[in-house]
Design a protein around this motif. Structure first.
Motif, PDB file in Angstrom:
ATOM      1  N   PHE A  32      16.280  -9.336   1.088  1.00 18.36           N
ATOM      2  CA  PHE A  32      15.067  -8.873   0.422  1.00 18.36           C
ATOM      3  C   PHE A  32      14.751  -7.412   0.689  1.00 18.36           C
ATOM      4  CE2 PHE A  32      13.807 -12.888  -1.181  1.00 18.36           C
ATOM      5  CZ  PHE A  32      14.366 -13.792  -0.301  1.00 18.36           C
ATOM      6  N   THR A  33      14.143  -6.806  -0.324  1.00 16.10           N
ATOM      7  CA  THR A  33      13.606  -5.462  -0.164  1.00 16.10           C
ATOM      8  C   THR A  33      12.368  -5.517   0.731  1.00 16.10           C
ATOM      9  OG1 THR A  33      14.415  -4.673  -2.291  1.00 16.10           O
ATOM     10  CG2 THR A  33      12.502  -3.542  -1.373  1.00 16.10           C
ATOM     11  N   ILE A  34      12.300  -4.610   1.677  1.00 15.88           N
ATOM     12  CA  ILE A  34      11.154  -4.503   2.571  1.00 15.88           C
ATOM     13  C   ILE A  34      10.372  -3.249   2.193  1.00 15.88           C
ATOM     14  CG2 ILE A  34      10.361  -4.340   4.947  1.00 15.88           C
ATOM     15  CD1 ILE A  34      11.829  -6.947   4.245  1.00 15.88           C
ATOM     16  N   ASN A  35       9.088  -3.410   2.055  1.00 23.18           N
ATOM     17  CA  ASN A  35       8.219  -2.305   1.676  1.00 23.18           C
ATOM     18  C   ASN A  35       7.192  -2.026   2.760  1.00 23.18           C
ATOM     19  OD1 ASN A  35       9.208  -2.228  -1.163  1.00 23.18           O
ATOM     20  ND2 ASN A  35       8.244  -4.230  -1.236  1.00 23.18           N
ATOM     21  N   TRP A  36       6.850  -0.764   2.880  1.00 19.18           N
ATOM     22  CA  TRP A  36       5.720  -0.349   3.708  1.00 19.18           C
ATOM     23  C   TRP A  36       4.662   0.249   2.791  1.00 19.18           C
ATOM     24  CZ3 TRP A  36       4.777  -0.992   8.867  1.00 19.18           C
ATOM     25  CH2 TRP A  36       5.838  -1.414   9.669  1.00 19.18           C
ATOM     26  N   TYR A  37       3.456  -0.252   2.928  1.00 16.75           N
ATOM     27  CA  TYR A  37       2.305   0.260   2.212  1.00 16.75           C
ATOM     28  C   TYR A  37       1.302   0.819   3.223  1.00 16.75           C
ATOM     29  CZ  TYR A  37       3.494  -2.171  -2.188  1.00 16.75           C
ATOM     30  OH  TYR A  37       4.092  -2.593  -3.353  1.00 16.75           O
ATOM     31  N   ARG A  38       0.374   1.595   2.712  1.00 19.40           N
ATOM     32  CA  ARG A  38      -0.737   2.031   3.550  1.00 19.40           C
ATOM     33  C   ARG A  38      -2.021   2.059   2.743  1.00 19.40           C
ATOM     34  NH1 ARG A  38       0.826   8.405   4.626  1.00 19.40           N
ATOM     35  NH2 ARG A  38       0.383   9.200   2.531  1.00 19.40           N
ATOM     36  N   GLN A  39      -3.105   1.885   3.480  1.00 16.13           N
ATOM     37  CA  GLN A  39      -4.413   1.863   2.842  1.00 16.13           C
ATOM     38  C   GLN A  39      -5.400   2.587   3.732  1.00 16.13           C
ATOM     39  OE1 GLN A  39      -5.882  -2.073   1.945  1.00 16.13           O
ATOM     40  NE2 GLN A  39      -7.286  -1.290   0.404  1.00 16.13           N
ATOM     41  N   ALA A  40      -5.904   3.698   3.220  1.00 17.23           N
ATOM     42  CA  ALA A  40      -6.944   4.419   3.929  1.00 17.23           C
ATOM     43  C   ALA A  40      -8.288   3.742   3.689  1.00 17.23           C
ATOM     44  CB  ALA A  40      -6.989   5.867   3.464  1.00 17.23           C
ATOM     45  N   THR A  41      -9.227   3.979   4.564  1.00 17.64           N
ATOM     46  CA  THR A  41     -10.544   3.384   4.420  1.00 17.64           C
ATOM     47  C   THR A  41     -11.143   3.762   3.064  1.00 17.64           C
ATOM     48  OG1 THR A  41     -10.897   3.499   6.803  1.00 17.64           O
ATOM     49  CG2 THR A  41     -12.838   3.209   5.425  1.00 17.64           C
ATOM     50  N   GLY A  42     -11.528   2.755   2.317  1.00 18.50           N
ATOM     51  CA  GLY A  42     -12.122   2.994   1.005  1.00 18.50           C
ATOM     52  C   GLY A  42     -11.127   3.285  -0.094  1.00 18.50           C
ATOM     53  N   GLY A  43      -9.850   3.286   0.244  1.00 18.40           N
ATOM     54  CA  GLY A  43      -8.827   3.613  -0.746  1.00 18.40           C
ATOM     55  C   GLY A  43      -8.034   2.396  -1.183  1.00 18.40           C
ATOM     56  N   GLN A  44      -7.098   2.629  -2.090  1.00 19.92           N
ATOM     57  CA  GLN A  44      -6.237   1.543  -2.535  1.00 19.92           C
ATOM     58  C   GLN A  44      -4.994   1.475  -1.657  1.00 19.92           C
ATOM     59  OE1 GLN A  44      -5.370   2.664  -6.600  1.00 19.92           O
ATOM     60  NE2 GLN A  44      -3.763   4.078  -6.028  1.00 19.92           N
ATOM     61  N   ARG A  45      -4.300   0.367  -1.764  1.00 23.01           N
ATOM     62  CA  ARG A  45      -3.087   0.175  -0.994  1.00 23.01           C
ATOM     63  C   ARG A  45      -1.933   0.788  -1.773  1.00 23.01           C
ATOM     64  NH1 ARG A  45      -2.289  -5.467   2.108  1.00 23.01           N
ATOM     65  NH2 ARG A  45      -4.412  -4.829   2.691  1.00 23.01           N
ATOM     66  N   ASP A  46      -1.286   1.763  -1.177  1.00 18.33           N
ATOM     67  CA  ASP A  46      -0.235   2.520  -1.850  1.00 18.33           C
ATOM     68  C   ASP A  46       1.114   2.293  -1.179  1.00 18.33           C
ATOM     69  OD1 ASP A  46      -2.516   5.276  -2.170  1.00 18.33           O
ATOM     70  OD2 ASP A  46      -1.981   3.783  -3.690  1.00 18.33           O
ATOM     71  N   LEU A  47       2.152   2.266  -2.005  1.00 24.17           N
ATOM     72  CA  LEU A  47       3.507   2.125  -1.498  1.00 24.17           C
ATOM     73  C   LEU A  47       3.948   3.427  -0.838  1.00 24.17           C
ATOM     74  CD1 LEU A  47       6.069   0.382  -1.318  1.00 24.17           C
ATOM     75  CD2 LEU A  47       6.727   1.299  -3.552  1.00 24.17           C
ATOM     76  N   VAL A  48       4.470   3.318   0.367  1.00 23.82           N
ATOM     77  CA  VAL A  48       4.917   4.483   1.133  1.00 23.82           C
ATOM     78  C   VAL A  48       6.435   4.598   1.114  1.00 23.82           C
ATOM     79  CG1 VAL A  48       4.998   5.511   3.436  1.00 23.82           C
ATOM     80  CG2 VAL A  48       2.899   4.422   2.632  1.00 23.82           C
ATOM     81  N   ALA A  49       7.104   3.470   1.399  1.00 26.20           N
ATOM     82  CA  ALA A  49       8.569   3.493   1.488  1.00 26.20           C
ATOM     83  C   ALA A  49       9.118   2.095   1.252  1.00 26.20           C
ATOM     84  CB  ALA A  49       9.008   4.008   2.857  1.00 26.20           C
ATOM     85  N   SER A  50      10.343   2.054   0.738  1.00 26.82           N
ATOM     86  CA  SER A  50      11.026   0.792   0.492  1.00 26.82           C
ATOM     87  C   SER A  50      12.467   0.907   0.959  1.00 26.82           C
ATOM     88  CB  SER A  50      11.029   0.457  -0.997  1.00 26.82           C
ATOM     89  OG  SER A  50       9.730   0.291  -1.494  1.00 26.82           O
ATOM     90  N   ILE A  51      13.014  -0.229   1.373  1.00 25.12           N
ATOM     91  CA  ILE A  51      14.442  -0.279   1.681  1.00 25.12           C
ATOM     92  C   ILE A  51      14.998  -1.575   1.109  1.00 25.12           C
ATOM     93  CG2 ILE A  51      14.042  -1.228   4.002  1.00 25.12           C
ATOM     94  CD1 ILE A  51      16.555   0.472   4.838  1.00 25.12           C
ATOM     95  N   GLY A  52      16.015  -1.422   0.280  1.00 19.45           N
ATOM     96  CA  GLY A  52      16.610  -2.564  -0.380  1.00 19.45           C
ATOM     97  C   GLY A  52      17.576  -3.315   0.522  1.00 19.45           C
TER      98      GLY A  52
END
Length: 115
Positions: A32-52
């Motif tokens: 499976f592809t593993i993803n890292w997301y991040r979410q700042a306070t009050g913000g949306q959850r955004d994709l940071v990096a992926s590895i297939g």
């Protein structure tokens, strides 16, 4: 049961580094592809990096050249090496995998970049 557990967050000064880890269980991790997301306070959850599954990587423009995602298919872990950290990188960081069409998330680890 799929479980993702993040670790490695903390407080770091601007320009510093942190290494986040995600340990998976309950899935055949190597498929499976593993993803890292991040979410700042009050913000949306955004994709940071992926590895297939074959090790191919992708990064958000904001972290290219500073962050490196890796995976260890023996230990079932993914790491996110974060260098040259900026205050704008402050956020909760989440590990994510999509398994059988459903998204799975860890509980996140907090990163604070501040002097």
């Amino acid at each position: 049961q799929v479980r993702l557990v993040e670790s490695g967050g903390g407080l770091v000064q601007p320009g510093g580094s942190l290494r986040l880890s995600c340990t998976a269980s309950g899935i055949n991790f190597r498929l499976f592809t593993i993803n890292w997301y991040r979410q700042a306070t009050g913000g949306q959850r955004d994709l940071v990096a992926s590895i297939g599954s074959s090790g191919q990587t992708d990064y958000a423009d904001s972290v290219k050249g500073r962050f490196t995602i890796t995976r260890d298919n023996v230990r079932w872990t993914s790491s996110l090496q974060m260098n040259s950290l900026e205050p704008e990188d402050t956020a909760a960081y989440y590990c994510h995998v999509r398994y059988r069409g459903a998204p799975y998330w860890g509980r996140g680890t907090q990163v604070i970049v501040s002097s």
